[in-house]
Scaffold this motif. Structure first.
Motif, short mmCIF file in Angstrom:
data_model
loop_
_atom_site.label_atom_id
_atom_site.label_comp_id
_atom_site.label_asym_id
_atom_site.label_seq_id
_atom_site.Cartn_x
_atom_site.Cartn_y
_atom_site.Cartn_z
N LYS A 186 0.75 -1.28 0.00
CA LYS A 186 0.10 0.05 -0.24
C LYS A 186 0.92 1.20 0.20
O LYS A 186 0.40 2.39 -0.15
N ALA A 187 2.20 1.17 0.28
CA ALA A 187 2.97 2.24 0.28
C ALA A 187 4.53 1.61 -0.05
O ALA A 187 4.82 0.45 0.28
N ALA A 188 5.07 2.74 -0.50
CA ALA A 188 6.59 2.26 -1.07
C ALA A 188 7.88 2.45 -0.13
O ALA A 188 8.66 1.83 -0.22
N MET A 189 7.43 3.27 0.89
CA MET A 189 8.29 3.51 1.92
C MET A 189 7.80 3.40 3.25
O MET A 189 6.62 3.65 3.26
N ILE A 190 8.51 3.28 4.56
CA ILE A 190 8.29 3.26 5.60
C ILE A 190 8.97 3.98 6.49
O ILE A 190 10.07 3.82 6.54
N THR A 191 8.50 5.02 7.30
CA THR A 191 9.12 6.04 8.11
C THR A 191 9.23 5.39 9.67
O THR A 191 8.42 4.84 10.06
N GLY A 192 10.38 6.03 10.35
CA GLY A 192 10.42 5.61 11.77
C GLY A 192 10.90 4.40 12.13
O GLY A 192 10.50 4.07 13.26
N GLN A 193 11.14 3.36 11.25
CA GLN A 193 11.44 2.13 11.38
C GLN A 193 13.03 1.82 11.38
O GLN A 193 13.59 2.56 10.74
N GLY A 194 13.14 0.17 11.43
CA GLY A 194 14.40 -0.02 11.10
C GLY A 194 14.54 -1.43 11.12
O GLY A 194 13.67 -2.14 10.64
N GLY A 195 15.73 -2.03 11.32
CA GLY A 195 15.99 -3.44 11.08
C GLY A 195 15.00 -4.34 11.75
O GLY A 195 14.71 -5.47 11.46
N TRP A 196 14.74 -3.90 13.04
CA TRP A 196 13.61 -4.85 13.88
C TRP A 196 12.23 -5.02 13.23
O TRP A 196 11.51 -5.99 13.58
#
Length: 426
Positions: A268-278
């Motif tokens: 539904k979206a191409a990028m994800i903010t505020g996250q990381g490897g976890w």
């Protein structure tokens, strides 16, 4: 007030009968091992705020059952109001045997409640850079869950569909990418702004871009010696947040960690903010075929300011006054030094191990990280220099800004005041 408890897991691990003396048992690697097991039942209360590792925690609890069947481990996983609830527990003399904090500033804040682990095997197993982040006055006062990776993650297939062949490193390039994605009917950003903590993960990239010494800059804000206006790169953070809302999935303030990762995993979206490897393990569980890449956050018009961040921020602390102190330390040593424990970080938690004998997990974000760090430097994990009490307030201020209940100037004024009031242990 408790907003939300993500998970409350009580795992009772008890012997079917009291065991005494010596017996032949299987060790974690399957070998026969003669072990002395106390016949004294013990209950270890574990209170943490990293829901992304809930399944992994349950796995090591189940494995420890084979080692110490007389031990009960009660695991409580919380997120939204964790700093407040932890302080309430401490204030009411209900301190868990194991509790979680961040590294850096919170090492000092909770030092009086933390057992000294300097001479323990787990301390000797730590990577030196990790040990530095959890030490105070030469004493090791905690054990990191993992080394963290913070970056802007993207869906490689959706980028390819939009004809994006060059990753954006400036804010102008990022907006151009957003327009290309929208032209193909693809929403650029998945945001989980219902969670206060995603803001600190984003904001630290702007702190890094503002200075070569994140610890000093944060310290100056805490001391009231500097302002946003004196550090104009920090103002670009608001431009970035505005961009993610403009080009993001609807109702960003109603999306939590689960909803955000689901939006990203399902395309539904191409990028994800505020996250990381976890976040990768949960994403891949939803969509095993997704192809994930990472990049630094575009900050301004200087591409050199766009970096990924690697560090150790989440720390488990052992209550020095625990009634089951020995059993709790034994459990912690086992996690860091047993054959199972050495593999747990990479194979089960899918995290970058904080120990010298660990190996990198075969994860897409971690593989990308290794390639990036061959030619680029990583940024400093600036969030560890402020207490989570500040970060929670910071996140709440930004939620009000995103919801248009505060102007940028009002948000900045409140952030600066909160840094002074809540940024460091008094």
């Amino acid at each position: 007030m408790l907003k939300r408890i993500l998970s409350l897991v009580l795992v009772s691990v008890m012997a079917t009968g009291l065991l005494t003396g010596c017996g032949s048992k299987k060790s974690a690697d399957g070998a026969d091992k003669t072990t002395t097991i106390s016949d004294k039942p013990a209950t270890i209360k574990m209170f943490v705020n990293s829901p992304e590792y809930t399944d992994a925690y349950n796995s090591f609890i189940a494995e420890y059952k084979k080692v110490k069947p007389n031990v009960i481990i009660e695991l409580q996983v919380m997120q939204a109001d964790y700093p407040t609830i932890l302080k309430t527990k401490i204030g009411s003399d209900d301190i868990p045997d194991i509790f979680q904090t961040t590294a850096g500033g919170e090492i000092k804040q909770y030092a009086e409640y933390s057992a000294d682990l300097t001479s323990e095997p787990l301390s000797k197993a730590m990577i030196d850079s990790v040990k530095k982040n959890v030490s105070l006055d030469g004493k090791v006062l905690g054990l990191p869950i993992a080394s963290n990776l913070f970056a802007l993650a993207y869906n490689k297939d959706l980028f390819a569909t939009a004809g994006i062949t060059k990753l954006p490193k400036t804010i102008a390039e990022l907006e151009d990418v957003c327009k290309k994605l929208e032209a193909k009917g693809i929403t650029p950003f998945a945001n989980g702004y219902k969670e206060w903590w995603v803001q600190k993960h984003i904001f630290q990239h702007f702190i890094n871009a503002s200075t070569d010494n994140s610890e000093k800059l944060v310290g100056d804000f805490i001391a009231g010696k500097t302002t946003f206006k004196e550090n104009p790169t920090l103002l670009k953070y608001f431009d970035f947040i505005n961009l993610t809302v403009k080009y993001g999935t609807p109702k960003a303030l109603e999306k939590d960690f689960s909803a955000e990762t689901s939006d990203f995993a399902t395309g539904k979206a191409a990028m994800i903010t505020g996250q990381g490897g976890w976040a990768e393990q949960g994403i891949v569980k939803i969509n095993p075929n997704i192809k994930i890449g990472i990049m630094g956050y575009p900050i301004n018009d200087d591409p050199s300011k766009s970096t990924i961040i690697v560090g150790s921020g989440a720390v488990l602390r052992i209550n020095k006054d625990s009634k089951v102190l020995k059993e709790t330390i034994d459990f912690s040593n086992w996690l860091y030094t047993s054959e199972y424990g050495k593999k747990w970080f990479s194979d089960v938690a899918k995290a970058i191990p904080p120990i010298t004998d660990g190996s990198y997990p075969n994860m897409q974000m971690v593989n990308d990280m290794q390639n990036i760090l061959k030619t680029e430097k990583s940024g400093d994990e600036a969030i560890i220099y402020s207490l989570d009490s500040f970060h929670q307030k910071f996140g709440e201020i930004m939620q009000a800004y995103i919801g248009k209940a505060k102007t940028m100037d009002q948000a900045i004024d409140e952030i600066q005041k909160s840094w002074i009031q809540l940024g460091a242990a008094k």
